[in-house]
Design a protein around this motif. Structure first.
Motif, PDB file in Angstrom:
ATOM      1  N   THR A  42      48.151  88.790 -18.996  1.00  0.00           N
ATOM      2  CA  THR A  42      47.585  88.557 -17.671  1.00  0.00           C
ATOM      3  C   THR A  42      46.153  89.063 -17.573  1.00  0.00           C
ATOM      4  O   THR A  42      45.407  88.642 -16.696  1.00  0.00           O
ATOM      5  CB  THR A  42      48.436  89.242 -16.596  1.00  0.00           C
ATOM      6  N   ASP A  43      45.753  89.978 -18.489  1.00  0.00           N
ATOM      7  CA  ASP A  43      44.394  90.525 -18.435  1.00  0.00           C
ATOM      8  C   ASP A  43      43.530  90.078 -19.613  1.00  0.00           C
ATOM      9  O   ASP A  43      42.391  90.542 -19.755  1.00  0.00           O
ATOM     10  CB  ASP A  43      44.443  92.053 -18.396  1.00  0.00           C
ATOM     11  N   ASP A  44      44.043  89.177 -20.466  1.00  0.00           N
ATOM     12  CA  ASP A  44      43.288  88.663 -21.625  1.00  0.00           C
ATOM     13  C   ASP A  44      42.788  89.783 -22.528  1.00  0.00           C
ATOM     14  O   ASP A  44      41.752  89.645 -23.187  1.00  0.00           O
ATOM     15  CB  ASP A  44      42.084  87.815 -21.173  1.00  0.00           C
ATOM     16  N   ASN A  45      43.500  90.875 -22.622  1.00  0.00           N
ATOM     17  CA  ASN A  45      42.986  92.085 -23.270  1.00  0.00           C
ATOM     18  C   ASN A  45      43.708  92.348 -24.578  1.00  0.00           C
ATOM     19  O   ASN A  45      44.945  92.428 -24.622  1.00  0.00           O
ATOM     20  CB  ASN A  45      43.166  93.285 -22.326  1.00  0.00           C
ATOM     21  N   PHE A  46      42.927  92.516 -25.666  1.00  0.00           N
ATOM     22  CA  PHE A  46      43.507  92.816 -26.965  1.00  0.00           C
ATOM     23  C   PHE A  46      44.318  94.103 -26.931  1.00  0.00           C
ATOM     24  O   PHE A  46      45.355  94.212 -27.596  1.00  0.00           O
ATOM     25  CB  PHE A  46      42.390  92.923 -28.014  1.00  0.00           C
ATOM     26  N   ALA A  47      43.859  95.088 -26.185  1.00  0.00           N
ATOM     27  CA  ALA A  47      44.576  96.363 -26.135  1.00  0.00           C
ATOM     28  C   ALA A  47      45.991  96.188 -25.622  1.00  0.00           C
ATOM     29  O   ALA A  47      46.904  96.939 -26.000  1.00  0.00           O
ATOM     30  CB  ALA A  47      43.815  97.359 -25.257  1.00  0.00           C
ATOM     31  N   THR A  48      46.208  95.189 -24.769  1.00  0.00           N
ATOM     32  CA  THR A  48      47.558  94.931 -24.267  1.00  0.00           C
ATOM     33  C   THR A  48      48.474  94.473 -25.387  1.00  0.00           C
ATOM     34  O   THR A  48      49.672  94.788 -25.395  1.00  0.00           O
ATOM     35  CB  THR A  48      47.512  93.882 -23.143  1.00  0.00           C
ATOM     36  N   ILE A  49      47.933  93.722 -26.354  1.00  0.00           N
ATOM     37  CA  ILE A  49      48.740  93.298 -27.503  1.00  0.00           C
ATOM     38  C   ILE A  49      49.235  94.522 -28.266  1.00  0.00           C
ATOM     39  O   ILE A  49      50.402  94.604 -28.664  1.00  0.00           O
ATOM     40  CB  ILE A  49      47.920  92.384 -28.436  1.00  0.00           C
ATOM     41  N   VAL A  50      48.337  95.484 -28.478  1.00  0.00           N
ATOM     42  CA  VAL A  50      48.710  96.682 -29.230  1.00  0.00           C
ATOM     43  C   VAL A  50      49.757  97.480 -28.466  1.00  0.00           C
ATOM     44  O   VAL A  50      50.714  98.002 -29.057  1.00  0.00           O
ATOM     45  CB  VAL A  50      47.467  97.531 -29.531  1.00  0.00           C
ATOM     46  N   SER A  51      49.606  97.573 -27.153  1.00  0.00           N
ATOM     47  CA  SER A  51      50.623  98.249 -26.344  1.00  0.00           C
ATOM     48  C   SER A  51      51.961  97.522 -26.457  1.00  0.00           C
ATOM     49  O   SER A  51      53.026  98.157 -26.497  1.00  0.00           O
ATOM     50  CB  SER A  51      50.186  98.311 -24.873  1.00  0.00           C
ATOM     51  N   ALA A  52      51.908  96.196 -26.524  1.00  0.00           N
ATOM     52  CA  ALA A  52      53.138  95.423 -26.663  1.00  0.00           C
ATOM     53  C   ALA A  52      53.778  95.659 -28.033  1.00  0.00           C
ATOM     54  O   ALA A  52      55.008  95.693 -28.156  1.00  0.00           O
ATOM     55  CB  ALA A  52      52.850  93.934 -26.471  1.00  0.00           C
ATOM     56  N   VAL A  53      52.957  95.805 -29.081  1.00  0.00           N
ATOM     57  CA  VAL A  53      53.489  96.114 -30.407  1.00  0.00           C
ATOM     58  C   VAL A  53      54.214  97.456 -30.382  1.00  0.00           C
ATOM     59  O   VAL A  53      55.316  97.598 -30.919  1.00  0.00           O
ATOM     60  CB  VAL A  53      52.356  96.132 -31.456  1.00  0.00           C
ATOM     61  N   GLN A  54      53.603  98.433 -29.724  1.00  0.00           N
ATOM     62  CA  GLN A  54      54.253  99.748 -29.614  1.00  0.00           C
ATOM     63  C   GLN A  54      55.561  99.623 -28.841  1.00  0.00           C
ATOM     64  O   GLN A  54      56.580 100.216 -29.224  1.00  0.00           O
ATOM     65  CB  GLN A  54      53.329 100.744 -28.931  1.00  0.00           C
ATOM     66  N   ALA A  55      55.544  98.847 -27.761  1.00  0.00           N
ATOM     67  CA  ALA A  55      56.768  98.655 -26.986  1.00  0.00           C
ATOM     68  C   ALA A  55      57.837  97.957 -27.820  1.00  0.00           C
ATOM     69  O   ALA A  55      59.023  98.287 -27.737  1.00  0.00           O
ATOM     70  CB  ALA A  55      56.472  97.844 -25.726  1.00  0.00           C
ATOM     71  N   GLY A  56      57.420  96.996 -28.644  1.00  0.00           N
ATOM     72  CA  GLY A  56      58.367  96.309 -29.515  1.00  0.00           C
ATOM     73  C   GLY A  56      58.992  97.245 -30.530  1.00  0.00           C
ATOM     74  O   GLY A  56      60.194  97.168 -30.820  1.00  0.00           O
ATOM     75  N   ARG A  57      58.164  98.119 -31.097  1.00  0.00           N
ATOM     76  CA  ARG A  57      58.715  99.099 -32.048  1.00  0.00           C
ATOM     77  C   ARG A  57      59.699 100.034 -31.348  1.00  0.00           C
ATOM     78  O   ARG A  57      60.745 100.395 -31.911  1.00  0.00           O
ATOM     79  CB  ARG A  57      57.585  99.905 -32.676  1.00  0.00           C
ATOM     80  N   ARG A  58      59.350 100.409 -30.146  1.00  0.00           N
ATOM     81  CA  ARG A  58      60.247 101.284 -29.386  1.00  0.00           C
ATOM     82  C   ARG A  58      61.578 100.580 -29.120  1.00  0.00           C
ATOM     83  O   ARG A  58      62.649 101.184 -29.290  1.00  0.00           O
ATOM     84  CB  ARG A  58      59.571 101.677 -28.078  1.00  0.00           C
TER      85      ARG A  58
END
Length: 907
Positions: A660-676
Motif C-alpha cells: 500500500t506504500d510502494d516501499n521496499f522496506a515493507t517487503i523486508v518486514s514481510a519477509v521477517q513476518a513470513g519467517r516468524r
C-alpha cells in the motif's frame, strides 16, 4: 495474410505494409471489414479455458491432510460419536472453502487487462470517419487517434503525430512522440517511432494509423497470454504440509493395521476388539486440529502484514515470503521516493547547492538562477496547482523543474497562455523546445541532455549578458557534468534564444534549436527512501540476494542501488538487449555466481526469464512490479509484489501481495513476518505432535499386556484433546513473537522439510515420551489405589468406576503436560528466561481456556457420560501439579545442551 494473425511485418516500408494488408489510407469498406471479422475474430482479449469451479473446490477437498480428516470423521462415526464426526467434516469444508475463494481471487488478471481497451474506436470506413465498436476492428482498418483517446489496436501511423503514454507496456511514465517516418526501422517493436499500441493513451496530438494486429495478436494480447501461461505454484509450506500429511497417514495406517495381528497373536484379543482399538489408534494419530491451526495462523500473519502496509491475497504467501532467497526489485518508487528534486544548479555565476529540504533555494537566489528556473517552467508540460499538491502531475523530471521555480519565487502557470509553438520531446534527439511570448518578444527555450544541447550553444549567460562559449569553458562544464553523473544525478541543460517576429512561420526544428545561449545546468535526483538502506542491510544479514530489475537506464539504476547499499561500483549492469542475446546457459551461469546484479531496460519477457532461471536454481523469488507489462512475471514468481499507489489494476490482480506504500522496506518486514510465521508453524506442530505419543502408547501397552492392563484412554477423550484442549494454545503459539536473530540466518532451502528428524525426536521422543511416562504412571497409580490387580476386569462392578477415574486422570495428565509442552514449544533453542514467560499473553489465555474446557469435561454431569469421565480426588489433582514443570524442565535441559554443543568456540 493479416487476417490470420500478425503475419505481416509492421516495420516494413509503408507502401508494402498497405499492400500486404490489402488496405489504403482511405480505409476499408464495411463489407470488407465484416468479411475480415469472420476470419480474424473480435478485437478482444480471450481468456484461456480454466478449470471449472467444481474441479477447483474438489481439489481442496482431496488435499492429503483433508483426506486424513475425512478418515478421522468416518472413524468417529464408526466409533459412535456422530456429533464429533460432523464437527470434523465442518473443519474440512471450512478450510476447503477458504482456500477455494483465495485461488479464484487470484485468477482475474486477464479480466483487468480488458479494462485498458476502449469500448469505441474512430475509424475510416467507406471513405468517411465514424465511430464503431472497438471489438469489430480488423487488420487493415484505418483508425483516427486523438488527444484523450485510448488506442484500440496495434497500428502503423500514416499521417499526423501523437504523444502517447505507453507506461502500461513499458513501465516508463515519460510520454513518447509517435510520428510517421520514412524508410525502415530496426529494433524492438515497442521503440518503433511510428507505431501505436493497443491499450495506450494519447496525451496530445492527432493521427491516422493502419491496424496490423488485433485482439490476442497485439502487444497487450501477448502480455495477457504470458499472464495466463504463468501457472500457480504451491508455496513451500503447502508442499511440506502435503508431505507431512502423507507421513502422518503412513504412521497412522501402519500402527492401526499393525495393531490387529499384534493384539490377536500376542495379546490374545478377539478380532472385534483389535479392530475397535485399531480405530482408536488411527484417531489418536490423526491431528484433527493441525489443518485449521495452520490456516488460522497464516490468516493471523495476513492480518499483521496488512497493518504494516502489505496486503496478502493468498494466505500461504505469508510463509513463502519467509523462505525468500532472492528479491528482484524495481527502482522508481520502490527504492526511491518517485519524486524528482533539483539538488544542484550551475549558471554563469557559479554552482549552487539546492539540497536543503524540500530543495529550498539559496538565501538570495541570483537572477541567473531565476532565469534558469523560468526557462524550465516554460519548456514544460507538467500540471501544477499552487494550492493543491495532490493535483500536480506529469513527468517527474518536469515536475522537479516546477518545484525549483516555485522555490526560487518564479511564477508557475502550467496552462502556458503565452506559448506560441512547441517542438515535442524526441527520445532520439533527447531535447524539447517551446516558443513563448515574453514582454512583447518571442523566446525559444530548450531543455535536454547536455550532450545534445551544449553543441548547439554559442554563448553562455552571465550577470552582464553573455560571453562566448569557449572551448575552455566547455571543458569546465563537461567536467562538472561528469562529476555530477558519477554521483548518480540526472543532468539537464537549459538554453534560450530570441526569435524574430517573422521567423516563427515555417521555422524548422534544426534551425530553431541552434545558436542558443546556455542558461545553465540543473542536476536532479529521485532520492532513495530513507528507510531502504536499513532494509537492504537486513536483507544482506538475512542472506537474501537483491537484484534490481528496472526499465530505467543502467547507470542511473546502479547509482541509486549503490546509495542504498545494493552492489558496488563494479556491479554488473545487464541491458535488455544484452539479455535478449544471452543464451540460457550463460544466464544460468551469471545468476549462479550469487552476485547482486542490475538488469536495465527490462522487457516483460526479461523479467519472466530472470524469475524462471532463479526458480530453476532452487531460489524462492519475490518479484516487484507496477505495470501491465509486469503481470506475467508477478504471476509466475514465487511471490509477486505489486505497488498499491503507482501500480496498475492488472499488476495488483496478478500479484500475490500488494504494497500500500510502494516501499521496499515493507517487503523486508514481510519477509521477517513470513519467517516468524514459519517458525511458529513449526512450534505448534511440535506441540501437537508431542501429544501423539501419550495417546498412542496406552493402546500399545494394552495390546502388549494382552488386555490384562485396561485401556488408559477412550476414543472420545482423544478427540476431546485433539479438537478441544490443544487447539487454542496451538493458535496462541501462532502469535509467538519472533525469536532473536530471526533475520540473521540464511533463508531455508525451498525443499527443506518443515518437519525434520530432530523435530520429531524432540516432539515424539523427548516431550511425548516424558508425557507418556507420566500419564501411564498416574493411570496405574489410580487403578492400584482403587483396588485393581493384574488382569482384573473393569468392564463392570466396582472396578469399572475405578477405571473411569483412571482414564479421567490419563486425560487430565495429558492436559497438564500440554501446559509444559506449550511453554517449551515457544522456542527451538532459546531458554524461557530469554523468551520471557509473559511475552505471549495469548498463550496464557489459551492455557486457561484448556483448563476450563478440561474442567467442563470432567465435572459437568451432562458431559461425563459422553466422554467417560468423573470428578478427580484431591490427591490425584495434587499429582497433576508438577507435571507441566517436569515436561518443560526436561526440554529446557535438552535445549541447554544443544546451545552448549553448538556455541562457537572462543579463542
Amino acid at each position: 495474410m493479416a487476417e490470420q494473425g500478425r503475419l505481416v511485418d509492421p516495420e516494413e516500408a509503408l507502401d508494402r505494409l498497405l499492400r500486404d494488408l490489402r488496405s489504403r489510407p482511405e480505409g476499408l469498406t464495411d463489407r470488407e471489414a465484416a468479411r475480415r471479422l469472420e476470419v480474424s475474430g473480435r478485437n478482444e482479449l480471450v481468456r484461456r479455458a480454466r478449470r471449472t469451479w467444481p474441479g477447483q473446490l474438489g481439489r481442496q477437498l482431496v488435499h492429503p491432510l483433508a483426506l486424513l480428516l475425512w478418515a478421522a470423521a468416518a472413524l468417529a462415526w464408526v466409533g459412535g460419536t456422530p456429533p464429533l464426526s460432523v464437527a470434523i467434516v465442518g473443519v474440512v469444508l471450512l478450510n476447503a472453502g477458504f482456500a477455494f475463494v483465495q485461488e479464484r481471487h487470484a485468477e482475474r488478471a486477464v479480466e483487468a487487462l480488458t479494462e485498458y481497451l476502449p469500448p469505441r474506436a474512430t475509424v475510416r470506413r467507406d471513405g468517411e470517419v465514424r465511430s464503431v465498436d472497438a471489438r469489430e476492428l480488423v487488420p487493415g482498418d484505418v483508425i483516427v487517434v486523438a488527444e484523450g483517446d485510448r488506442v484500440s489496436a496495434d497500428a502503423r501511423l500514416l499521417e499526423g503525430s501523437v504523444e502517447l503514454d505507453i507506461s502500461t507496456l513499458t513501465g516508463e511514465s515519460l510520454p513518447v512522440l509517435r510520428t510517421p517516418l520514412p524508410g525502415y526501422h530496426h529494433g524492438p517493436l515497442l521503440e518503433a517511432r511510428d507505431i501505436v499500441f493497443s491499450g495506450t493513451g494519447c496525451t496530445e496530438g492527432e493521427a491516422t494509423a493502419v491496424v496490423f494486429a488485433t485482439g490476442m495478436n497485439t502487444e497487450l494480447g501477448r502480455i495477457a497470454a504470458l499472464s495466463q501461461r504463468s501457472e500457480y505454484t504451491e508455496s513451500p509450506l503447502e508442499t511440506q504440509v502435503k508431505r507431512v500429511a502423507w507421513l502422518i497417514a503412513a504412521v497412522a495406517v501402519t500402527m492401526g493395521v499393525g495393531f490387529i495381528p499384534l493384539g490377536t497373536l500376542l495379546g490374545g484379543l478377539t478380532l472385534a476388539d483389535t479392530v475397535n482399538f485399531a480405530i482408536g489408534l488411527l484417531v489418536a494419530n490423526v491431528p484433527e486440529g493441525l489443518l485449521p491451526t495452520i490456516t488460522l495462523a497464516l490468516a493471523v500473519g495476513v492480518r499483521l502484514l496488512a497493518r504494516q502496509g502489505a496486503l496478502v491475497k493468498r494466505i500461504s504467501a505469508v510463509e513463502t515470503l519467509g523462505s525468500t532467497s532472492v528479491i528482484c526489485t524495481d527502482k522508481t518508487g520502490t527504492l526511491t521516493l518517485n519524486s524528482m528534486r533539483v539538488v544542484r544548479a550551475w549558471s554563469g555565476d557559479g554552482e549552487h547547492d539546492l539540497t536543503a529540504p524540500p530543495a529550498a533555494p539559496p538565501a538570495a537566489p541570483s537572477d541567473l538562477v531565476r532565469r534558469l528556473a523560468a526557462a524550465g517552467t516554460a519548456c514544460n508540460n507538467a500540471r501544477w496547482d499552487p494550492a493543491d499538491p495532490d493535483r500536480r502531475g506529469g513527468d517527474p523530471t518536469e515536475l522537479a523543474l516546477l518545484y525549483l521555480a516555485d522555490a526560487v519565487g518564479v511564477p508557475v502557470d502550467s496552462g502556458h497562455p503565452t506559448r506560441r509553438a512547441q517542438f515535442h520531446f524526441d527520445p532520439a534527439l533527447r531535447r524539447m523546445s517551446t516558443v513563448d511570448e515574453v514582454d512583447d518578444r518571442l523566446l525559444l527555450r530548450c531543455k535536454g541532455a547536455p550532450e545534445e544541447v551544449l553543441p548547439r550553444c554559442s554563448l553562455v549567460a552571465n550577470g552582464e549578458g553573455a560571453v562566448p562559449f569557449t572551448e575552455e569553458l566547455h571543458l569546465d562544464v563537461a567536467a562538472l557534468i561528469d562529476r555530477w553523473a558519477r554521483q548518480g544525478l540526472r543532468v539537464l541543460a537549459l538554453a534560450e534564444r530570441a526569435v524574430a517576429p517573422g521567423e516563427l512561420d515555417g521555422l524548422g526544428r534544426e534551425a530553431a534549436e541552434s545558436g542558443l545561449t546556455l542558461l545553465g545546468l540543473v542536476a536532479m535526483v529521485d532520492p532513495p527512501r530513507p528507510e531502504v538502506r536499513d532494509a537492504v542491510t537486513r536483507c544482506h544479514t538475512a542472506g537474501i540476494r537483491l537484484l534490481v530489475v528496472t526499465g530505467d537506464h543502467g547507470l542511473t539504476a546502479r547509482a541509486i542501488a549503490r546509495q542504498v547499499g545494493i552492489g558496488t561500483d563494479r556491479t554488473r549492469v545487464v541491458t535488455g538487449a544484452e539479455l535478449e542475446r544471452m543464451p540460457e546457459a550463460d544466464l544460468d551461469a551469471l545468476l549462479a555466481e550469487n552476485e547482486e546484479l542490475i538488469f536495465a531496460r527490462s522487457s516483460p519477457e526479461a523479467k519472466l526469464r530472470i524469475g524462471d532461471a532463479l526458480q530453476s536454481q532452487g531460489h524462492v523469488v519475490a518479484m516487484t512490479g507496477d505495470g501491465v507489462n509486469d503481470a506475467p512475471a508477478l504471476r509466475k514468481a514465487s511471490i509477486g509484489v505489486a505497488m498499491g499507489r503507482s501500480g496498475t489494476d492488472v499488476a495488483r490482480e496478478a500479484a500475490t501481495m500488494v504494497l500500500t506504500d510502494d516501499n521496499f522496506a515493507t517487503i523486508v518486514s514481510a519477509v521477517q513476518a513470513g519467517r516468524r510465521v514459519y517458525d511458529n508453524v513449526r512450534k505448534f506442530i511440535v506441540y501437537i505432535f508431542a501429544h501423539a505419543t501419550p495417546e498412542v502408547v496406552p493402546f500399545l501397552l494394552y495390546a502388549l499386556a494382552g488386555g490384562h492392563i485396561p485401556l488408559p484412554l477412550t476414543v472420545m477423550q482423544i478427540l476431546a484433546i485433539d479438537l478441544g484442549t490443544e487447539t487454542l494454545p496451538a493458535l496462541a503459539l501462532g502469535r509467538e513473537p519472533a525469536e532473536q536473530g530471526i533475520m540473521e540466518r540464511p533463508p531455508r532451502r525451498r525443499g527443506q522439510n518443515v518437519i525434520d528428524a530432530a523435530m520429531l525426536g524432540r516432539a515424539w521422543g523427548l516431550m511425548g515420551g516424558t508425557t507418556a511416562l507420566l500419564v501411564i504412571a498416574l493411570f496405574l497409580a489410580t487403578l492400584v489405589q482403587g483396588g485393581w490387580g493384574w488382569g482384573d476386569s473393569v468392564s463392570s462392578g466396582p472396578l469399572h468406576h475405578v477405571w473411569v477415574q483412571a482414564t479421567t486422570m490419563s486425560f487430565l495428565a495429558i492436559v497438564a503436560c500440554q501446559i509444559g509442552t506449550a511453554v517449551a514449544s515457544r522456542t527451538e533453542r532459546a531458554s524461557l528466561a530469554q523468551t520471557g514467560l509473559l511475552t505471549n499473553p495469548l498463550l496464557l489465555w489459551g492455557i486457561a481456556s484448556e483448563l476450563v474446557f478440561a474442567g467442563f469435561v470432567v465435572l459437568l454431569p451432562p458431559l461425563q457420560p459422553v466422554f467417560g469421565t468423573t470428578a478427580p480426588q484431591w490427591w490425584q489433582v495434587a499429582l497433576l501439579v508438577p507435571m507441566p514443570f517436569l515436561v518443560w524442565g526436561v526440554d529446557e535441559v535438552w535445549r541447554w545442551s544443544v546451545r552448549r554443543r553448538t556455541a562457537p568456540v572462543e579463542g
